[in-house]
Scaffold this active site. Structure first.
Site, PDB file in Angstrom:
ATOM      1  CG  ASP A  67      -0.282  -0.194   2.417  1.00  0.00           C
ATOM      2  OD1 ASP A  67       0.841  -0.435   2.298  1.00  0.00           O
ATOM      3  OD2 ASP A  67      -0.606  -0.899   3.138  1.00  0.00           O
ATOM      4  CG  ASN A 136      -9.415  -1.609  11.500  1.00  0.00           C
ATOM      5  OD1 ASN A 136      -8.157  -2.400  10.710  1.00  0.00           O
ATOM      6  ND2 ASN A 136      -9.074  -0.786  10.567  1.00  0.00           N
ATOM      7  CG  HIS A 138      -5.315  -2.801   8.347  1.00  0.00           C
ATOM      8  ND1 HIS A 138      -6.189  -0.957   8.616  1.00  0.00           N
ATOM      9  CD2 HIS A 138      -4.387  -2.759   9.160  1.00  0.00           C
ATOM     10  CE1 HIS A 138      -4.957  -0.189   9.237  1.00  0.00           C
ATOM     11  NE2 HIS A 138      -3.827  -1.271   8.132  1.00  0.00           N
ATOM     12  CD  GLU A 143      -8.763   1.146   7.208  1.00  0.00           C
ATOM     13  OE1 GLU A 143      -8.623  -0.321   7.799  1.00  0.00           O
ATOM     14  OE2 GLU A 143      -8.170   2.164   7.597  1.00  0.00           O
TER      15      GLU A 143
HETATM   16  C1  GLP Z   1      -0.332   0.264   8.369  1.00  0.00           C
HETATM   17  C2  GLP Z   1       0.178  -0.608   7.493  1.00  0.00           C
HETATM   18  C3  GLP Z   1      -0.062  -2.035   7.637  1.00  0.00           C
HETATM   19  C4  GLP Z   1       0.020  -2.720   8.845  1.00  0.00           C
HETATM   20  C5  GLP Z   1      -0.379  -1.728   9.768  1.00  0.00           C
HETATM   21  C6  GLP Z   1       0.499  -2.542  11.145  1.00  0.00           C
HETATM   22  O1  GLP Z   1      -1.625   0.070   9.165  1.00  0.00           O
HETATM   23  N1  GLP Z   1      -0.950  -0.584   6.179  1.00  0.00           N
HETATM   24  O2  GLP Z   1       0.110  -2.787   6.018  1.00  0.00           O
HETATM   25  O3  GLP Z   1      -0.002  -4.151   9.054  1.00  0.00           O
HETATM   26  O4  GLP Z   1       0.133  -0.578   9.572  1.00  0.00           O
HETATM   27  O5  GLP Z   1       1.582  -1.732  11.728  1.00  0.00           O
HETATM   28  P1  GLP Z   1       1.986  -1.374  12.941  1.00  0.00           P
HETATM   29  O6  GLP Z   1       2.826  -2.152  12.706  1.00  0.00           O
HETATM   30  O7  GLP Z   1       2.532  -0.192  13.653  1.00  0.00           O
HETATM   31  O8  GLP Z   1       1.080  -2.404  14.127  1.00  0.00           O
END
Ligand code: GLP
Length: 291
Positions: A67, A136, A138, A143
Site C-alpha cells: 500500500d 482493526n 486490516h 479496512e
Molecule cells: C499500517 C499498514 C499495515 C500494517 C499496519 C501495522 O496500517 N498499512 O500493512 O500491517 O500498519 O502496523 P504496526 O506494525 O505499526 O502495528
C-alpha cells in the site's frame, strides 16, 4: 493456516527473517510482497544484517508493497516509499527499478490501481507476501467491509487506523485520509503469506483473525481461505488463542520446521538488536528515488 508462537518478539522476528532469507536463497528472483508498520522495522533490520554479514543477495529480487498513502510523494518522510528505501532498499543490494509501490500521487488513481495489478501479474505474481495486522484486523489498508475478493484500489482510512498511525506523523491532522492498497483478493492470490504480529495490543485481533469467523469486517480473517499461510506471533500476541497448545505441538513436531526450531547462532543478533545497532550508525545518504 499455521500458527507459530515464539517466546518473544525477537524470536518471532528472527523466524520471519530466516524464512524470507531461505526463500530468497532458494529463488534469487523471488517476488516479495512487502509490508510497512513498526512491526516490520525489525524484520528489515534483520534482513539488512543478513545481507551485510552473510551476503544475503537481493540483486535479482523483486518487490511489491501492499500500500501507499494517497497524496504523499515518494520522498515525503511519511510515505511508504520513503519507509522502504530507509529501512531496506537503500541498505541492501536490491535494484531500485525492481522495487514497486503504488503511486499515491498518480493523477488517475483508478488507472494506477489497475496498472499495479497488471505489474504484479506481469512479474508472475507474488511468491511470498509479508503481512502485518492493524488494530482493526486490516491487511495493507483493507479496512472493515473490504470485499474478500477486492483488488488494488483506493480505500478511506478508518478512524482506528488513522489514530494508530498518528504517532508516526508530526501532527494528527497530517495523517492522510486515503490510501491505495492491494485488495484482499490480490493478497489471497499470493503463493504464500506470512503474517507477523507481536505485542499484547495485537492479542485480541489475532485471536479473531485466527479462530473467529471469516468476515469482511476483519480482512485478516480472509487468510483462513489461503492454502499456504503462516502466522508468526510472540507469546503476547498469541496470548488469547484458545488452541495454542496445538499450535506449539505442530511447530515442535512438523518436519518442515526442523531447520527453524533451533534459535539463531549466538552471534546472530535479533531483529530488535540489529535495528538498535543500525539506528546508532549514521543514516545513509537518502537519495530522492522515484519509482
Ligand atoms: C499500517 C499498514 C499495515 C500494517 C499496519 C501495522 O496500517 N498499512 O500493512 O500491517 O500498519 O502496523 P504496526 O506494525 O505499526 O502495528
Amino acid at each position: 493456516m499455521e500458527v507459530v508462537i515464539r517466546p518473544n518478539a525477537d524470536a518471532a522476528t528472527d523466524l520471519v527473517a530466516r524464512v524470507i532469507a531461505r526463500e530468497l536463497r532458494d529463488n534469487p528472483c523471488l517476488v516479495m510482497g512487502l509490508a510497512t508498520g513498526r512491526t516490520m522495522e525489525s524484520v528489515y533490520a534483520r534482513l539488512v544484517q543478513m545481507h551485510r554479514e552473510e551476503g544475503l543477495d537481493f540483486s535479482a529480487g523483486r518487490t511489491f508493497n501492499l500500500d501507499e498513502y494517497v497524496g504523499l510523494s515518494s520522498n515525503h518522510a511519511n510515505s511508504y516509499r520513503h519507509y522502504m528505501n530507509h529501512h531496506l532498499f537503500l541498505q541492501v543490494n536490491i535494484d531500485l527499478q525492481n522495487t514497486h509501490l503504488p503511486d499515491g500521487m498518480a493523477a488517475d488513481l483508478v488507472a494506477e490501481c489497475a496498472n499495479y495489478e497488471r505489474l504484479i501479474a506481469g512479474n508472475g505474481g507474488i511468491d511470498l507476501q509479508l503481512l502485518g495486522i492493524g488494530q482493526n484486523g486490516h491487511l495493507g489498508f483493507n479496512e472493515p467491509l473490504s470485499a474478500l475478493r477486492s483488488r488494488t484500489r483506493v480505500k478511506i482510512l478508518s478512524p482506528v487506523t488513522r489514530a494508530q498511525n498518528v504517532p508516526l506523523f508530526p501532527r494528527p491532522e497530517l495523517v492522510p485520509h486515503r490510501a491505495i492498497t492491494m485488495g484482499v483478493g490480490s493478497i489471497l492470490d499470493c503463493r504464500c503469506c506470512i503474517l507477523l504480529a507481536t505485542g499484547e495490543e495485537k492479542a485480541a485481533i489475532v485471536a479473531k483473525a485466527v479462530e473467529g469467523p471469516i468476515t469482511s469486517m476483519i480482512s485478516a480473517t480472509a487468510l483462513q481461505l489461503h492454502p499456504e499461510c503462516t502466522l508468526i506471533l510472540d507469546e503476547a500476541a498469541g496470548s488469547q488463542l484458545k488452541e495454542s497448545d496445538y499450535y506449539h505441538w505442530v511447530f515442535e513436531n512438523q518436519p518442515e520446521w526442523e531447520p527453524f526450531r533451533a534459535v539463531s547462532s549466538p552471534i546472530a543478533k535479533s531483529g530488535f538488536q540489529a535495528k538498535r545497532q543500525l539506528e546508532k550508525q549514521p543514516v545513509e545518504a537518502m537519495s530522492d528515488v522515484l519509482e
